[in-house]
Design a protein around this motif. Structure first.
Motif, mmCIF file in Angstrom:
data_model
loop_
_atom_site.group_PDB
_atom_site.id
_atom_site.type_symbol
_atom_site.label_atom_id
_atom_site.label_comp_id
_atom_site.label_asym_id
_atom_site.label_seq_id
_atom_site.Cartn_x
_atom_site.Cartn_y
_atom_site.Cartn_z
ATOM 1 N N MET A 487 0.875 -1.178 0.000
ATOM 2 C CA MET A 487 0.000 0.000 0.000
ATOM 3 C C MET A 487 0.906 1.219 0.000
ATOM 4 S SD MET A 487 -3.101 -1.169 -0.063
ATOM 5 C CE MET A 487 -4.088 0.245 0.393
ATOM 6 N N LYS A 491 -1.644 5.029 0.869
ATOM 7 C CA LYS A 491 -2.627 3.977 0.618
ATOM 8 C C LYS A 491 -3.519 4.245 -0.584
ATOM 9 C CE LYS A 491 -2.803 2.324 5.383
ATOM 10 N NZ LYS A 491 -3.669 1.929 6.512
ATOM 11 N N SER A 494 -2.515 0.346 -4.421
ATOM 12 C CA SER A 494 -2.283 -1.009 -3.930
ATOM 13 C C SER A 494 -1.659 -1.817 -5.054
ATOM 14 C CB SER A 494 -3.589 -1.651 -3.456
ATOM 15 O OG SER A 494 -4.482 -1.837 -4.540
#
Length: 690
Positions: A487, A491, A494
């Motif tokens: 991540m 984040k 991914s």
């Protein structure tokens, strides 16, 4: 092979360009009705402990026509569904299952944790309405352990979850090309200790090709209620009634000149299949303590199948029943599961002459019975896993599955020496599984070694004369897997990368010797190795517009290690029925006013269609687009609208192929199942919250 020369998708270029413009995601940009979608996305992971799996749910399903479950599942790297028609799907996972002539085997399928794979390992994903599914979780390879250590892994289908403490009535209506009409009417109710979901669905279409009409009606009831402070019950009923005409595969000339054609003999016979299928299950969950829980299910299934084919008419039914019990808990620092699963079915089938050539152009006509058979099949699985945290970041998991399979075949037609009744009792097989997982703040690294198996199908256990083949053995294989998940960029990105290698011994080969006759035998060894890459980015173009580009890439480097067929040595050839490269990409745009746009793309490389690699299907690119809008009209009523185009550039491509096809009577071999041409669809959804 250079994918750029094949037409690397415009969407991938868009992916890169838009990523440069990305900014932080704003939490207040979630659109209307996302509460329902998020509930579906939140269906918990079913894979045991640190076992890796892939899951698709509401947002993925929304990208596609509600009749097109193969496109949704083909978003998962390492998985490919070859779809000859709505009712003809063959799922392959890392090349496993690619040599199955029709349908899906070599994996286990579960519906709300109830096994729905029959006694010889066949599964039918088309028995479930796309719009009733909340999530599909896929465990690739034999590491599933608690869900049968099959070489192809496990598919875990889960129905939509109720929105907590709400009562809703939702109707989704769709229409499109080929006179397609679909309606799904669902009611859900949730209150303290009680959840109820009920839906009715109807689908009809004339289909893209000749002799491809399809009509299906279905009912689904799923309820869960608390029976005490420590216990709850769940009850499931799924009923499907569908009739599907069969255009079958066509030869290369027809495929290139007019892919809408049906095979001439199937068209003359007006071939079709009619199915009535019911699954019922009752589950009980009991919480013994904070450290131990048990869920036990009993289930029953029934399939009534009638299929007029040009060469004969098949009339069959299957009664199946069994139980599954699973304990889960923790002991000190360790988490554990253990349990058992039993399945038994009675499969009875007969064939009759098809006198369609004497029926004045009116299609199939049942004649004299030519066979009558019954087979009792049972499987018993014991399983257990133990997951232990060695450190705060490092965990290890040990699993063990034990399988015992038995077939009892009875010839009810022939007498005396011609009677072919026989039993086949496979030796018990032990299937270990070991995995480690290292977790850190931005990702994880995992490795797995597991052993798996596949039972032969019914056709592979019998000779063309209907006699049990005592020399057929189960396929076995050992899988080595290494993967990582990251991540990145707060984040927003991914990234998942997996590499694997699996050697399969006692390869099961269904050699075609007649239009509906196969000889099953074990013919050497295959090597399955490859890489899987999944990327997903979430960003913002403006305070009101978010975008999510994604990409899934699969490298299949599968080959025959040792495969000698008579005088032919195919050792070293690429595995039949598997494309070397697959790519799914796309981008989702969402506006805070409820408007969303989904652009999707699929690239499939050429597929070897004969063991000698003498002919391959052409590679193809297919593009789809869908525009949707959601709006709350009041505190009780919400409206959703959508419209889409499939196969935007009207590509002529093979959505499925039949490997090692043989031309009979001087006819060309029929390898190809054409995909639909450019087609359109639109829909309306009304949601009323009481």
């Amino acid at each position: 092979m250079n994918l750029i020369q094949k037409g690397l998708p415009l969407l991938f270029t868009l992916f890169t360009a838009l990523s440069i413009l990305a900014q932080d995601i704003q939490k207040d940009s979630i659109t209307q009705l996302d509460e329902v979608v998020l509930t579906q996305e939140a269906i918990p992971k079913k894979a045991t402990g640190i076992t890796s799996s892939s899951k698709i749910a509401g947002k993925t399903f929304e990208r596609f026509n509600p009749t097109d479950i193969p496109s949704a599942i083909n978003q998962v790297s390492g998985v490919y569904i070859l779809s000859g028609a709505i009712n003809t799907n063959r799922i392959t996972v890392r090349g496993i299952g690619s040599r199955t002539p029709y349908g899906t085997n070599k994996l286990r399928m579960y519906f709300n944790s109830i096994p729905v794979t029959n006694g010889t390992g066949s599964s039918t994903i088309e028995a479930y309405d796309f719009e009733n599914l909340g999530a599909v979780e896929i465990i690739k390879g034999p590491k599933a352990t608690a869900f049968g250590s099959n070489l192809g892994g496990a598919f875990l289908l889960e129905t939509k979850a109720s929105v907590e403490d709400k009562t809703q009535l939702i109707n989704s209506f769709s229409m499109g090309s080929y006179n397609m009409l679909k309606d799904n009417l669902g009611f859900s109710h949730s209150e303290d200790g009680f959840n109820l979901n009920f839906s009715y669905n109807h689908l009809e279409t004339d289909g893209y090709r000749q002799n491809s009409q399809f009509q299906r009606d279905g009912l689904l009831l799923n309820t869960r209620f608390r029976t005490g402070q420590k216990s709850s019950m769940a009850f499931l009923v799924n009923y499907i009634d569908y009739t599907a005409q069969i255009p079958s595969s066509i030869n290369q000339t027809d495929f290139e000149e007019d892919p809408t054609r049906a095979a001439s003999n199937w068209l003359a016979a007006q071939g079709y299949e009619a199915n009535k299928y019911i699954l019922t299950g009752l589950s009980h969950t009991y919480q013994f303590s904070e450290k131990l829980q048990n869920t036990t299910s009993i289930f029953y299934s029934y399939l009534d199948h009638y299929e007029p084919r040009p060469f004969n008419i098949l009339d069959e039914f299957t009664n199946g029943y069994g139980f599954r019990s699973r304990f889960a808990g923790n002991w000190g620092k360790a988490d554990f599961t253990f349990g058992a699963e039993f399945y038994r079915d009675e499969y009875r089938w007969g064939t009759f002459e098809n006198l369609y050539e004497e029926n004045n152009g009116n299609g199939s006509l049942e004649g004299t019975q030519i066979s009558n058979n019954k087979e009792f099949r049972r499987q018993f699985n014991l399983f257990g896993t133990l997951t232990y945290p060695i450190t705060a970041q490092l965990s290890a998991q040990l699993g063990l599955n034990w399988n015992k399979t038995h077939y009892d075949f009875r010839d009810l037609f022939n007498q005396g020496d011609a009677n072919a009744s026989a039993k086949r009792d496979f030796d018990a097989i032990l299937l270990p599984n070991f995995g480690v997982n290292y977790q850190w703040q931005k990702g994880k690294l995992y490795a797995n070694i597991s052993r798996g198996f596949s039972n032969p199908s019914l056709e592979e256990t019998l000779t063309p004369d209907g006699i049990i083949n005592p020399d057929i053995a189960q396929e076995t294989g050992t899988n080595y897997e290494l993967g990582t998940e990251w991540m990145l960029f707060k984040k927003r990105l991914s990234a998942n990368v997996t590499v694997y290698r699996m050697n399969v011994k006692n390869l099961l080969v269904a050699q075609r010797v007649g239009e509906d006759q196969y000889i099953g035998r074990n013919a050497g060894e295959t090597r399955h190795q490859g890489m899987e890459l999944d990327l997903h980015y979430r960003g913002e173009l403006s305070p009101t517009i978010t975008f999510s580009p994604y990409l899934s890439y699969t490298l299949n480097d599968h080959s025959f290690v040792d495969f000698v067929d008579g005088d032919n040595d195919y050792s070293g050839n690429p595995l039949t029925g598997v494309p070397k490269h697959q790519l799914s990409s796309g981008i989702d745009f969402r506006h805070s006013n409820g408007l969303q746009l989904n652009l999707t793309h699929q690239f499939v490389d050429e597929i070897p269609m004969t063991d000698a690699n003498s002919i391959s299907s052409n590679s193809f690119n297919v593009f789809h687009a869908k525009l949707g809008f959601r709006k709350s009209l009041s505190s009780h009523i919400s409206l959703g609208l959508n419209a889409g185009i499939n196969n935007i550039f009207d590509a002529n491509y093979a959505q499925s192929v039949l490997i090692n096809a043989v031309g009979f009577g001087g006819a060309q071999p029929r390898y190809y199942y054409p995909g639909n041409g450019r087609n359109y669809f639109g829909g309306l959804q009304l949601n009323y919250v009481f």
